[in-house]
Design a protein around this motif. Sequence first.
Motif, PDB file in Angstrom:
ATOM      1  N   GLY A   1       0.807  -1.220   0.000  1.00 34.59           N
ATOM      2  CA  GLY A   1       0.000   0.000   0.000  1.00 34.59           C
ATOM      3  C   GLY A   1       0.837   1.266   0.000  1.00 34.59           C
ATOM      4  N   ARG A   2       2.130   1.091   0.073  1.00 32.75           N
ATOM      5  CA  ARG A   2       3.014   2.249   0.076  1.00 32.75           C
ATOM      6  C   ARG A   2       3.988   2.164  -1.093  1.00 32.75           C
ATOM      7  NH1 ARG A   2       3.315   4.773   4.672  1.00 32.75           N
ATOM      8  NH2 ARG A   2       1.934   4.055   6.302  1.00 32.75           N
ATOM      9  N   GLY A   3       4.653   3.221  -1.372  1.00 29.81           N
ATOM     10  CA  GLY A   3       5.690   3.208  -2.404  1.00 29.81           C
ATOM     11  C   GLY A   3       5.133   2.912  -3.774  1.00 29.81           C
TER      12      GLY A   3
ATOM     13  N   LEU B   1      -1.874  -3.975  -5.302  1.00 35.63           N
ATOM     14  CA  LEU B   1      -3.131  -4.138  -4.589  1.00 35.63           C
ATOM     15  C   LEU B   1      -4.301  -4.067  -5.557  1.00 35.63           C
ATOM     16  CD1 LEU B   1      -2.659  -1.939  -1.405  1.00 35.63           C
ATOM     17  CD2 LEU B   1      -2.520  -4.417  -1.602  1.00 35.63           C
ATOM     18  N   VAL B   2      -5.299  -4.872  -5.295  1.00 38.49           N
ATOM     19  CA  VAL B   2      -6.522  -4.787  -6.074  1.00 38.49           C
ATOM     20  C   VAL B   2      -7.442  -3.734  -5.466  1.00 38.49           C
ATOM     21  CG1 VAL B   2      -8.633  -6.029  -6.689  1.00 38.49           C
ATOM     22  CG2 VAL B   2      -6.409  -7.135  -6.953  1.00 38.49           C
ATOM     23  N   ARG B   3      -7.539  -3.767  -4.146  1.00 35.35           N
ATOM     24  CA  ARG B   3      -8.336  -2.779  -3.424  1.00 35.35           C
ATOM     25  C   ARG B   3      -7.412  -1.973  -2.529  1.00 35.35           C
ATOM     26  NH1 ARG B   3     -12.303  -6.470  -0.215  1.00 35.35           N
ATOM     27  NH2 ARG B   3     -10.963  -8.174  -0.931  1.00 35.35           N
ATOM     28  N   PRO B   4      -7.766  -0.742  -2.258  1.00 40.13           N
ATOM     29  CA  PRO B   4      -6.951   0.035  -1.320  1.00 40.13           C
ATOM     30  C   PRO B   4      -7.038  -0.571   0.078  1.00 40.13           C
ATOM     31  CG  PRO B   4      -8.988   1.185  -1.830  1.00 40.13           C
ATOM     32  CD  PRO B   4      -8.903   0.022  -2.775  1.00 40.13           C
ATOM     33  N   LEU B   5      -6.077  -0.232   0.891  1.00 35.28           N
ATOM     34  CA  LEU B   5      -5.987  -0.851   2.216  1.00 35.28           C
ATOM     35  C   LEU B   5      -7.250  -0.655   3.044  1.00 35.28           C
ATOM     36  CD1 LEU B   5      -2.315  -0.136   3.312  1.00 35.28           C
ATOM     37  CD2 LEU B   5      -3.298  -2.210   2.325  1.00 35.28           C
TER      38      LEU B   5
ATOM     39  N   ALA C   1      -2.391  -0.077   9.629  1.00 33.07           N
ATOM     40  CA  ALA C   1      -1.204   0.531   9.044  1.00 33.07           C
ATOM     41  C   ALA C   1      -0.985   1.954   9.525  1.00 33.07           C
ATOM     42  CB  ALA C   1      -1.327   0.536   7.526  1.00 33.07           C
ATOM     43  N   ASP C   2      -1.989   2.507  10.085  1.00 32.80           N
ATOM     44  CA  ASP C   2      -2.043   3.929  10.370  1.00 32.80           C
ATOM     45  C   ASP C   2      -0.844   4.599  11.052  1.00 32.80           C
ATOM     46  OD1 ASP C   2      -4.919   5.919  11.296  1.00 32.80           O
ATOM     47  OD2 ASP C   2      -3.126   6.326  10.134  1.00 32.80           O
ATOM     48  N   PRO C   3      -0.398   4.101  12.154  1.00 44.20           N
ATOM     49  CA  PRO C   3       0.559   4.832  12.984  1.00 44.20           C
ATOM     50  C   PRO C   3       1.731   5.417  12.209  1.00 44.20           C
ATOM     51  CG  PRO C   3      -0.018   2.791  14.036  1.00 44.20           C
ATOM     52  CD  PRO C   3      -0.711   2.803  12.716  1.00 44.20           C
ATOM     53  N   ALA C   4       2.320   6.385  12.783  1.00 43.37           N
ATOM     54  CA  ALA C   4       3.346   7.158  12.101  1.00 43.37           C
ATOM     55  C   ALA C   4       4.537   6.307  11.668  1.00 43.37           C
ATOM     56  CB  ALA C   4       3.829   8.286  13.002  1.00 43.37           C
ATOM     57  N   LEU C   5       5.012   5.511  12.538  1.00 38.80           N
ATOM     58  CA  LEU C   5       6.243   4.808  12.216  1.00 38.80           C
ATOM     59  C   LEU C   5       6.068   3.839  11.061  1.00 38.80           C
ATOM     60  CD1 LEU C   5       7.342   1.686  13.859  1.00 38.80           C
ATOM     61  CD2 LEU C   5       5.327   2.677  14.923  1.00 38.80           C
TER      62      LEU C   5
END
Lengths: 159, 159
Positions: free
Chosen positions: A19-21, A66-70, A130-134
């Motif tokens: 979900g990133r990059g 990903l097929v769907r967003p997180l 996945a939310d938290p900052a780190l």
Amino acid sequence: MLRLSKLTDYAVVVMVRLGRGEAVQTSPCIAAATGVPEPTVAKVLKILAAAGLVASHRGARGGYRLVRPLDAVPIADIIAAIDGPIALTACVDGGTSCEAQGLCPMRGRWDPVNRAVEAALVGITLADMADPALTFAAPAEAAALGPLALPLPALHVAE
Amino acid sequence: MLRLSKLTDYAVVVMVRLGRGEAVQTSPCIAAATGVPEPTVAKVLKILAAAGLVASHRGARGGYRLVRPLDAVPIADIIAAIDGPIALTACVDGGTSCEAQGLCPMRGRWDPVNRAVEAALVGITLADMADPALTFAAPAEAAALGPLALPLPALHVAE
DNA sequence: CGAAATCAGGACCGTTGCGGTCCCCTTATC
DNA sequence: GATAAGGGGACCGCAACGGTCCTGATTTCG
């Protein structure tokens, strides 16, 4: 312990990473980014692809996306994909043949429990996890944190 | 599968049985009444006694009895007694040492999931599972949904 | 057109944990 | 004291899981 498999844990890590990059990422790339062994990442991705949670593209410059967003992927989907359908006991869904069929006093009695658990798991998405900052500490940052520090004084426990 | 152990299933059967008939019952008696093998019943009862869910009385004319009535025993207590604390993954509760400690991106991320599941399991009592007529739903929403709704559109977010 | 990159799909083991049984000891009643 | 019952383990076999590897199919690029 009501434990779910380690693969499921990895699957969440992998999905969040997807979900990133880059939109399309290869399994070695994901392995490097997450610290999960490459063969295991590959295995997890194959399963997720079979379940339709990620799409694959073969050949050079291929990879997964990903097929769907997180935020549209409930954790229940991941668990179902890796560990199979959510079923706390063997004798659920009335299909299986409980050996003590006639006198089993629990026939179908677990169903509501299963549904309650499933409902709880459907209500949490990968985005929530996945939310938290780190989020991701790539190996580099991890090293920066110290080799094997962390006596782990129970942080993160939001409670 | 998110499967919980078979012993837990037996434990529920045994507990429900204890909630009926004589106040004090022996393990062979319970085994006969439920169809569960006697050694297994004995094992389950020992565990339940250690967890304080049943009280035991040794010697002739001894046996087991419930400490709390069935409607005061959430299914979560049984699961915790047999399978250990409800913890979906190994790296919860901050005690265990995740090998990839530093770079594990999921640290503490499962906690909300655990809590959601636990909440679902705390909301269901053995009395709910024992009463054939009652098809209950999860705690809060159950009342709102009506007596036996829940064909599982499935959505009670845990928060 | 060939080579390289990448996924697909199994096969393959070692370990672990669980299910299930049994044994001996302690405790309480009769 | 004899007997009935639980207490607390030890013990073993099996199935499932985690983890790895290999071979083949597919696509891109030089």
